[in-house]
Motif scaffolding. Sequence first.
Motif, PDB file in Angstrom:
ATOM      1  N   MET A  23       0.807  -1.204  -0.046  1.00 43.18           N
ATOM      2  CA  MET A  23       0.111   0.103  -0.218  1.00 43.18           C
ATOM      3  C   MET A  23       0.730   1.098  -0.062  1.00 43.18           C
ATOM      4  O   MET A  23       2.025   1.285   0.697  1.00 43.18           O
ATOM      5  CB  MET A  23      -1.095  -0.058   1.342  1.00 43.18           C
ATOM      6  CG  MET A  23      -1.987   1.087   1.284  1.00 43.18           C
ATOM      7  SD  MET A  23      -2.895   0.877   2.766  1.00 43.18           S
ATOM      8  CE  MET A  23      -4.167   2.357   2.548  1.00 43.18           C
ATOM      9  N   LYS A  24       0.628   2.310  -0.724  1.00 45.38           N
ATOM     10  CA  LYS A  24       1.299   3.259  -1.045  1.00 45.38           C
ATOM     11  C   LYS A  24       0.700   4.611  -0.250  1.00 45.38           C
ATOM     12  O   LYS A  24      -0.391   4.677   0.028  1.00 45.38           O
ATOM     13  CB  LYS A  24       1.451   3.928  -2.713  1.00 45.38           C
ATOM     14  CG  LYS A  24       2.041   2.801  -3.317  1.00 45.38           C
ATOM     15  CD  LYS A  24       3.524   2.938  -3.228  1.00 45.38           C
ATOM     16  CE  LYS A  24       4.532   2.298  -4.251  1.00 45.38           C
ATOM     17  NZ  LYS A  24       5.690   2.146  -3.963  1.00 45.38           N
ATOM     18  N   VAL A  76       5.377   7.016  -1.056  1.00 44.18           N
ATOM     19  CA  VAL A  76       6.415   6.297   0.116  1.00 44.18           C
ATOM     20  C   VAL A  76       5.558   4.874   0.344  1.00 44.18           C
ATOM     21  O   VAL A  76       4.212   4.946   0.327  1.00 44.18           O
ATOM     22  CB  VAL A  76       6.549   7.051   1.278  1.00 44.18           C
ATOM     23  CG1 VAL A  76       7.397   8.213   0.699  1.00 44.18           C
ATOM     24  CG2 VAL A  76       5.458   7.520   1.879  1.00 44.18           C
ATOM     25  N   GLU A  77       6.419   3.934   0.942  1.00 43.80           N
ATOM     26  CA  GLU A  77       5.656   2.867   1.329  1.00 43.80           C
ATOM     27  C   GLU A  77       5.130   2.557   2.608  1.00 43.80           C
ATOM     28  O   GLU A  77       5.827   3.566   3.726  1.00 43.80           O
ATOM     29  CB  GLU A  77       6.688   1.347   1.287  1.00 43.80           C
ATOM     30  CG  GLU A  77       7.337   1.181  -0.028  1.00 43.80           C
ATOM     31  CD  GLU A  77       5.899   0.335  -0.666  1.00 43.80           C
ATOM     32  OE1 GLU A  77       5.104  -0.176  -0.258  1.00 43.80           O
ATOM     33  OE2 GLU A  77       6.067   0.465  -1.970  1.00 43.80           O
ATOM     34  N   LEU A  78       3.879   2.255   2.995  1.00 47.17           N
ATOM     35  CA  LEU A  78       3.038   2.266   4.295  1.00 47.17           C
ATOM     36  C   LEU A  78       3.838   1.157   4.974  1.00 47.17           C
ATOM     37  O   LEU A  78       3.882   0.160   4.639  1.00 47.17           O
ATOM     38  CB  LEU A  78       1.905   2.195   4.163  1.00 47.17           C
ATOM     39  CG  LEU A  78       1.094   3.423   4.307  1.00 47.17           C
ATOM     40  CD1 LEU A  78      -0.570   3.103   3.847  1.00 47.17           C
ATOM     41  CD2 LEU A  78       1.276   4.336   5.166  1.00 47.17           C
ATOM     42  N   LYS A  79       4.430   1.414   6.286  1.00 47.92           N
ATOM     43  CA  LYS A  79       5.084   0.156   7.299  1.00 47.92           C
ATOM     44  C   LYS A  79       4.056  -0.313   7.759  1.00 47.92           C
ATOM     45  O   LYS A  79       2.789   0.027   8.072  1.00 47.92           O
ATOM     46  CB  LYS A  79       6.000   0.865   8.256  1.00 47.92           C
ATOM     47  CG  LYS A  79       7.356   1.794   7.727  1.00 47.92           C
ATOM     48  CD  LYS A  79       8.152   2.246   8.464  1.00 47.92           C
ATOM     49  CE  LYS A  79       9.117   3.047   7.842  1.00 47.92           C
ATOM     50  NZ  LYS A  79      10.281   3.478   8.863  1.00 47.92           N
ATOM     51  N   GLU A  96      -5.617   7.987  -5.422  1.00 44.48           N
ATOM     52  CA  GLU A  96      -4.748   7.146  -5.146  1.00 44.48           C
ATOM     53  C   GLU A  96      -4.597   5.985  -6.318  1.00 44.48           C
ATOM     54  O   GLU A  96      -5.607   5.819  -7.296  1.00 44.48           O
ATOM     55  CB  GLU A  96      -5.572   6.277  -3.912  1.00 44.48           C
ATOM     56  CG  GLU A  96      -5.571   7.140  -2.924  1.00 44.48           C
ATOM     57  CD  GLU A  96      -5.885   6.275  -1.652  1.00 44.48           C
ATOM     58  OE1 GLU A  96      -5.030   5.242  -1.095  1.00 44.48           O
ATOM     59  OE2 GLU A  96      -6.978   6.384  -1.145  1.00 44.48           O
ATOM     60  N   ASP A  97      -3.547   5.417  -6.488  1.00 44.07           N
ATOM     61  CA  ASP A  97      -3.089   4.475  -7.792  1.00 44.07           C
ATOM     62  C   ASP A  97      -3.907   3.218  -7.334  1.00 44.07           C
ATOM     63  O   ASP A  97      -4.152   2.799  -6.242  1.00 44.07           O
ATOM     64  CB  ASP A  97      -1.834   4.292  -7.521  1.00 44.07           C
ATOM     65  CG  ASP A  97      -0.994   5.646  -7.860  1.00 44.07           C
ATOM     66  OD1 ASP A  97      -1.529   6.467  -8.326  1.00 44.07           O
ATOM     67  OD2 ASP A  97       0.357   5.597  -7.533  1.00 44.07           O
TER      68      ASP A  97
END
Length: 336
Positions: free
Chosen positions: A1-2, A19-22, A335-336
């Motif tokens: 998920m971005k 950015v990447e969601l942690k 959102e993509d």
Amino acid sequence: MKNKCIVLVGPEELELRDVELKPLKPDEIRVKNEYSCISAGTERANIVDMPNTVHKFNRAFGYNSVGIIIDKGEEVKDFEIGERVLCFFAGGHRLYTTGKAKNFCKVPDGVDPKDAAFVIVGGFGLEGARMTRCEIGESAMVVGCGLLGLFALQSFRNMGAVPLVAIDFNEDRLRIARELGADYTFRPDEENLKEKVLEITDGRGINAAVEVTGSAKALVTTLELMARHGRVALTGCTRISDEPIDFYQLVHRPGIQLLGGHTSARPATDSYPGYWTAHDDHRTLLNLIKTGRMKVAPMRSECVNPEDVSAVYERLVKMKNPPLGVLFDWSLIKED
């Protein structure tokens, strides 16, 4: 998920990045932000890399936002999915905020999320007014009518300060100050300013003041207007000490108290007179907004698309009088 996040790439250079969601930790919640508020003074100082700033680039930017909880860790008991919360420390200019549950505050029903988005930056103004311990019937003054100053002004009004004075060069901001309760407004370069302030305070001067500009010259002006034993909270960050101050005449002899009003001066856990925790300040402001005793709408200038980040911050850096209260509207992000 971005995630979509505004990043300070370098001096005067910002981008909206993916950015990447942690992964979510057991004591964390995840919020989809509705709005985030630009803190003009602090953010501009970091953008132009002024002294006494973080001096780090390629980092997420901003520090206050409001949104809806979309997920939570199994250890989180005090929040539920679907609740609206204020995000601080973990918050900022991003689509999703993830952080420890202790760094969030529930927004009461009936509070417009656009208003709630201003609460963290507004909390610094409330903090400054609290630190002066202004009592009902004392005179009070705010020097600098940006967001912090206008929240400090309304805080003084709720504390019963009279007369209540606002000082700024910007006539539009002085108009807003009058709308929000200032009894008198002046420009710093106004002729016979000290005499005028003495006249409206029965010859005493100002008892309690919040200096919000961070300008050493403005601090001199503030000190010249104070009553004996007056209290001045330094809420604006004086990043450059570019004006000599005669501390003997302006502070020492009249017994003036200078109070450091940085957010780090707040207690971490328990509030006490003059010094409240960030959580308690934010809850107080939310309740004052809910009951109509703190007005935010006159300070809101516009909502902008986060994709316009470069133009928004270029204006903040280059304009002499940029818009007062600017929000990023994260609902505009696809959102993509």
